[in-house]
Write an enzyme that holds these catalytic residues in place. Structure first.
Site, PDB file in Angstrom:
ATOM      1  N   GLU A 136       0.826  -1.206   0.000  1.00  0.00           N
ATOM      2  CA  GLU A 136       0.000   0.000   0.000  1.00  0.00           C
ATOM      3  C   GLU A 136       0.862   1.259   0.000  1.00  0.00           C
ATOM      4  O   GLU A 136       0.553   2.250  -0.677  1.00  0.00           O
ATOM      5  CB  GLU A 136      -0.935   0.008   1.214  1.00  0.00           C
ATOM      6  CG  GLU A 136      -1.870   1.202   1.228  1.00  0.00           C
ATOM      7  CD  GLU A 136      -2.702   1.297   2.490  1.00  0.00           C
ATOM      8  OE1 GLU A 136      -2.987   2.441   2.917  1.00  0.00           O
ATOM      9  OE2 GLU A 136      -3.061   0.245   3.046  1.00  0.00           O
ATOM     10  N   SER A 234      -0.420  -6.509   7.417  1.00  0.00           N
ATOM     11  CA  SER A 234      -0.159  -5.415   8.348  1.00  0.00           C
ATOM     12  C   SER A 234      -1.283  -5.260   9.362  1.00  0.00           C
ATOM     13  O   SER A 234      -1.038  -5.159  10.564  1.00  0.00           O
ATOM     14  CB  SER A 234       0.017  -4.108   7.566  1.00  0.00           C
ATOM     15  OG  SER A 234       0.163  -3.012   8.449  1.00  0.00           O
TER      16      SER A 234
END
Length: 334
Positions: A136, A234
């Site tokens: 990301e 994450s």
């Protein structure tokens, strides 16, 4: 097999919300729909979401996972970009090759991209709070030109950063970070650069926040807090950290039943259970079943929010029908 009459008692605190979020559901649905419409193979750049069970399930349907567009042949079949988002250079390269590509970037990640670009448009240098190397973060930084964005991972990075113009700064954050950790870094940035501009709306996604709040509610007094998720997820790793800070004696990130730390489960104790936003519910169900084989289980639901968000797929795929089995997989229940 254990004697049911001799089973020790165990309380499982089940977090809700948990598991798939709307962005993950949409991304998986895009790959399944593309396979239905175009047939196999459908190429997927990187893991569509960070979960091995999901990736293997899609591979069995005909998805082919590749590292880069260079690995995709010119055979006319579509390529899907993952939910984490991609740099601008990726769709540009696909367009140059006249490839059929489908962007499964989560709409909330796309919102962060737009916020970062808006900062630049208004003459600000962008500070991105996130983790180096995460897909990301790579995707968000790739929306901007070199020199327009600086990655901030820690409060030490805040102290080390020397801007060209302290009055022309704006920040955004990776969507899957811990709310508490992010607030500390942002507070340090705001203290050092009081003229820094915030994004127009919250960057951390609703699903990350909701799952963390449920974990905080379930963690106090738990002997073990289990988070179902991938080691490279994450948001799943952050849930373990949140659980341990919120009062769980120990946290564990597991991909499935095979990873359960049975030695850490005391008879008569309490286990709390959640799942990262990329983890399907079928893995959670299997873990509860495994506990039921060994313990007399009482399940307590810890609900802190109700999620009704739905992110529709792109128009080109909306008329493609899905079977009941397809829908079960997309929802994480098969």
């Amino acid at each position: 097999m254990f004697d049911s009459d001799a089973k020790p008692k165990l309380t499982i605190r089940m977090c809700e919300p948990r598991g798939f979020c709307a962005g993950v559901d949409r991304a998986i649905q895009i790959v399944v729909l593309a396979l239905k419409k175009h047939g196999a193979p459908v190429y997927v750049r990187h893991e569509i979401v960070h979960n091995r069970y999901v990736v293997e399930g899609l591979r069995n349907m005909g998805a082919v996972f590749v590292k880069e567009l260079d690995d995709v042949p010119d055979d006319g079949q579509p390529v899907v970009f993952s939910a984490h988002g991609v740099p601008k250079s990726v769709p540009a390269a696909a367009a140059a090759r006249e490839m059929l590509f489908l962007d499964a970037t989560c709409p909330l990640v796309s919102k962060v991209h737009k916020q970062a670009m808006l900062h630049v448009k208004r003459g600000r240098h962008v500070l991105l709070v996130g983790h180096k190397g995460h897909p990301e973060v790579i995707g968000t930084m790739g929306q901007l030109l070199p020199g327009e964005v600086t990655l901030i991972e820690t409060e030490a990075d805040v102290e080390a950063f020397v801007p060209a113009d302290p009055a022309a700064l704006g920040f955004v954050t990776q969507t899957t970070l811990s709310v508490d950790d992010t607030s500390g870094i942002v507070a340090a940035l705001q203290a050092r650069f009081p003229q820094m501009q915030a994004p127009s709306s919250e960057s951390i996604c609703y699903a990350t926040t909701n799952r963390q709040e449920a974990v905080k509610a379930a963690a106090p007094g738990a002997d073990l807090f289990i988070v179902v998720g991938a080691p490279n997820s994450s948001n799943s790793k952050r849930l373990v950290e949140v659980a341990e800070r919120a009062g769980a004696m120990q946290g564990a990130l597991v991909e499935g039943v095979a990873d359960l730390p049975w030695d850490c489960v005391p008879p008569g104790g309490t286990v709390a259970l959640s799942a990262g936003a990329s983890a399907p519910e079928i893995l959670v169900d299997a873990i509860v079943d495994a506990f039921r084989e060994r313990f007399e289980v009482t399940v307590e639901l810890v609900r802190t929010a109700e999620e009704t968000e739905n992110f529709p797929v792109m128009r080109a795929l909306r008329e493609t029908p899905l079977t009941a089995a397809d829908m079960a997989f997309v929802s994480g229940r098969s």
